[in-house]
Design an enzyme around this catalytic site. Structure first.
Site, PDB file in Angstrom:
ATOM      1  CG  ASP B 381      -1.656   1.114   1.269  1.00  0.00           C
ATOM      2  OD1 ASP B 381      -2.053   1.782   2.141  1.00  0.00           O
ATOM      3  OD2 ASP B 381      -2.461   1.422   0.228  1.00  0.00           O
ATOM      4  CG  ASP B 560      -2.102   2.032   8.754  1.00  0.00           C
ATOM      5  OD1 ASP B 560      -1.337   2.874   9.267  1.00  0.00           O
ATOM      6  OD2 ASP B 560      -3.289   1.506   9.710  1.00  0.00           O
ATOM      7  CG  ASP B 564      -4.153  -1.021   4.407  1.00  0.00           C
ATOM      8  OD1 ASP B 564      -2.972  -0.557   4.644  1.00  0.00           O
ATOM      9  OD2 ASP B 564      -5.179  -0.423   3.958  1.00  0.00           O
TER      10      ASP B 564
END
Lengths: 105, 694
Positions: B381, B560, B564
């Site tokens: 991410d 995170d 997430d």
């Protein structure tokens, strides 16, 4: 007959499907103490298959040619995360044998 | 369903065997597991006493057996054997009884059968010396079986303590006393165990922080290497969190306690390391299968061996047929060691988890190490993972006569009422410039648009928008644009290096983000990535992970820990960049405490070494049993003669007693070898081996 279970699968032998009929093929984890007595040794975890006519409502079910395969969250997680191909078939003595399963966290 | 923290067995909540620690009920499968947990020192003391008694009586037994002959010698040996057999060996009889009661064989059953067979045979010969011609007594064998196995247990416990040391070092370094600040403002020393949440304490330079909390007075530098593995000290100011076990280097600070005891970060890491021993790798299935048939096979081989020697030696007219049959039976049951197989996985997982913790990697799910070793793709991410989670101000543009600092002060006065990352960046910059902020009223924040309020009678509106390079904030005073602030999320230090290392290990790397294509493409180009996804909504991240999995990839998702969750759960391995504030709450199989992306290639190396070591240990243990059981059954007799059986039972006990120790020692060796590779990872530009290559 092969059923997709997450990223894994369960294959049920043909004769077994007939035997299950309108019941459920229930897959549950069974733990037993191993021969090692050290406090750190883990229990032996195996997958047990039985044919039952009623079901724990918390179990996850998958349709399988007119019947259902049911399992708890731990079994589903192991087959899914471990991408396992599990085979359930009848043994010579009318028992059920499970191959290809390993418990995964 | 709760699990026994000692043996890992599932335990019903109806169980009456439990204890309460820090307000949490901990269940056990048996009283011995509870004793092991609550008072491990008692068990160790008991083992030392039994071992001492065993050796004190076994040595004279040995000397008398081989060196002395006198009247009633056999009865003297019998008397000397009794304390060893029934005091030192009692714990094996207890275990054998539990085994028979539960109708499942265990190691204690084998030891009991072995030692009692030798003892009862010897007792029979003592009382009826003419019943079996030329038969000898074997009190030395029956005593030494117990003595050598207890010795092996003792050495194994000491070796396991070394393995546990890395975990216990975390809690051992917490200071026993803390400087408590009373309501009157005085400082008094109190035991750390008496400090509660909300208390205020003083931590002086050179001391360890005893609890988690937040600084409310003072500035210092802190060595957080015990948590993050990074030696570089971190500056801590008012409002910054501090963690137990970290070192206060050079400033006196006062902190308010937020977590104590097992709830601290160090306490949670310690618990996770200990729980790692319950993690399972897929290769352990082989060990399970072997263990399930182990006892019946050993007993069968023992019986067959005894019958063979009895029949064969009777046929050839040897007077020792009964004696050899008994000795071969005893040797076979004693030499078999299921514990070497049983310990192969858990001890390696424990050590692996310790190594990970020393490198700032918390392993929440030890079972995921298996999948980590097989990984083929890493999906990052972008925001909060490849980049920091808080943007930095890259530019301030002013219109008209307003000064830059005034514009920033107005913006910060409004933004200090918001939790948005952009607001944090603006207020941090204002603090850094020591700007005076003004009171703000009538605040309204609209998600996705901005914030407005009244500062010194002027209506201030801040609009937030995403641009190619990051965020932009437009500042309007009474509807007139007075300027703008540009912000960008800087790439984390070391991100390019980490991605390079992952690629050189043979992994494919992808990045996904909700940002615009241009913004994500920029970042991808800097990092040398061709595969990226832009405009991804949070709910779509898990779908992208699943697409890769359907194509056959084993996917690591790095994100995170709080935001997430679904993607982390969907991936084969979820790695969360933890803030360390509450690692128990963060999702993911692993948590990187150091925020250093180079921890990801390290984690993969540790995982690969762990699985390899487990495999090695299992095959060694199976090989040991497979090779030595035939030796005990008598395949060496053609080479060494029947005389080998005079020492074989004791040698079998020695081999059995130390076989588990070799597995533990072999696992500890993994530490040194893995750390050498991890040191290479820390060096820049070192080409990493492709996973799976030799």
């Amino acid at each position: 007959m092969e059923i997709r279970v997450g990223k894994g699968s369960i294959t049920i032998g043909g004769r077994l499907l007939e035997r299950i009929g309108k019941n459920y093929l229930v897959l549950k984890l069974v733990t037993e103490a191993g021969p090692c007595t050290d406090a750190m040794c883990q229990v032996i975890i195996t997958l047990n298959a039985t044919v039952e006519n009623s079901l724990n409502p918390e179990f996850i079910t998958f349709p399988a040619g007119g019947t259902y395969v049911a399992m708890d969250q731990a079994v589903f997680r192991s087959i899914d995360r471990g991408r396992q191909a599990v085979y359930v078939k009848e043994t010579r003595h009318a028992g059920l044998a499970v191959k290809g399963f390993a418990p995964v966290q | 369903m709760p699990t026994d923290p000692v043996c890992g067995m599932y335990v019903s909540e109806d169980s009456s065997i439990f204890t309460v620690v820090d307000g949490e009920k901990i269940y056990f499968c048996s009283k011995s597991c509870m004793q092991e947990y609550t008072s491990p020192d008692e068990r160790e003391k008991s083992l030392r006493y039994r071992l001492a008694v065993a050796w004190i009586f076994s040595i004279p037994i040995l000397l008398i057996t081989y060196l002395l002959q006198f009247a009633y010698r056999d009865y003297v040996l019998l008397l000397l054997t009794l304390p060893v057999q029934f005091y030192s060996g009692y714990v094996f009889y207890q275990g054998a009884y539990m085994s028979i009661k539960s109708r499942s064989g265990n190691m204690d059953l084998l030891i009991t059968i072995g030692t009692l067979t030798a003892f009862v045979f010897s007792l029979f010969i003592t009382i009826f010396p003419r019943a079996i011609i030329s038969a000898s007594i074997y009190y030395d064998a029956s005593a030494f079986i117990i003595t050598l196995i207890l010795t092996g247990n003792y050495v194994e416990n000491s070796t396991k303590k070394r393995a546990n040391r890395s975990a216990s070092r975390l809690v051992d370094m917490i200071p026993a006393t803390s400087h408590f600040i009373t309501d009157a403002g005085t400082v008094e020393d109190r035991k750390t165990g008496e400090i509660s949440v909300g208390d205020r304490i003083l931590v002086k330079p050179g001391e360890m922080f005893p609890c988690d909390g937040k600084i409310y007075e003072g500035v210092t530098e802190v060595d957080q290497s015990v948590l993050t593995g990074e030696q570089e000290p971190v500056v801590k100011r008012v409002g910054d969190p501090v963690f137990s076990g970290t070192s206060n280097l050079n400033g006196s600070v006062r902190m308010e306690v937020s977590k104590t005891g097992r709830n601290t970060t160090v306490g949670q890491i310690y618990d996770m390391i200990r729980k790692a021993a319950t993690g399972r790798a897929k290769v352990q299935k082989i060990a399970d299968r072997f263990s399930a048939i182990f006892i019946p096979i050993v007993l069968t081989v023992a019986v067959i061996s005894a019958i063979f020697w009895l029949i064969f030696l009777s046929y050839v007219g040897s007077p020792y047929s009964v004696e050899i049959a008994v000795l071969s039976f005893v040797s076979v049951v004693v030499i078999a060691c299921p514990c070497a197989i049983g310990l192969a996985g858990p001890i390696t997982m424990l050590i692996s988890s310790s190594i990970s913790s020393e490198n700032g990697i918390v392993v929440k799910n030890a079972g995921s190490l298996d999948r980590l070793a097989k990984a083929t793709r890493v999906v990052f991410d972008k925001t909060g993972t490849l980049t920091g989670s808080v943007p930095e101000i890259s530019s301030i543009t002013v219109s008209g006569s307003i000064k830059e600092d005034d514009l920033l002060a107005i913006s910060a006065s409004l933004e200090m009422n918001s939790n948005h990352p952009v607001a944090k960046a603006i207020t941090n910059e204002a603090k850094r410039r020591h700007l005076i902020l003004h009171e703000c009223t009538g605040i309204t924040e609209t998600p996705g648009t901005g914030i407005e309020g009244v500062v010194d009678g002027n209506k201030i509106t801040l609009t937030r928008s995403m641009e190619k390079s990051g965020s932009a904030v437009g500042i309007y005073v009474n509807g007139v644009k007075m300027g703008s602030i540009g912000l960008e999320y800087p790439l984390r230090e070391g991100s390019k290096e980490a991605i390079g290392k992952l690629q050189s290990m043979g992994l494919s790397v992808s990045v996904l983000s909700g940002d615009s294509e241009a913004a994500v493409k920029d970042v991808a180009q800097i990092l040398g990535l061709n595969d990226f996804h832009s405009g991804v909504f949070p709910g779509q991240k898990a779908d992208i992970v699943k697409e890769y999995q359907q194509k056959g990839d084993y996917v690591i998702f790095v994100g995170d820990g709080i935001n997430d969750t679904v993607a982390l759960e969907s991936a084969d391995v979820g790695i969360a960049m933890g803030s360390g504030s509450d690692i128990a709450r963060d999702s993911g199989d692993l948590i990187i405490l150091s925020n250093d992306l180079n921890s990801i290639p390290k984690a993969i190396v540790i995982a690969e070494k762990t699985i390899s070591k487990i495999r090695q240990n299992i095959f060694w243990a199976i090989g040991y049993n497979s090779a030595l059981i035939p030796v005990a059954a008598g395949i060496l007799v053609p080479a060494f003669g029947l005389g080998v059986y005079s020492v074989l039972p004791m040698l079998a006990a020695l081999a059995m007693g130390f076989s588990s120790t070799t597995v533990v020692t072999n696992s500890i060796l993994m530490k040194g070898r893995t750390e050498k590779i991890l040191r290479d990872i820390r060096k820049t530009g070192v080409k990493m081996p492709v996973l799976g290559s030799t």
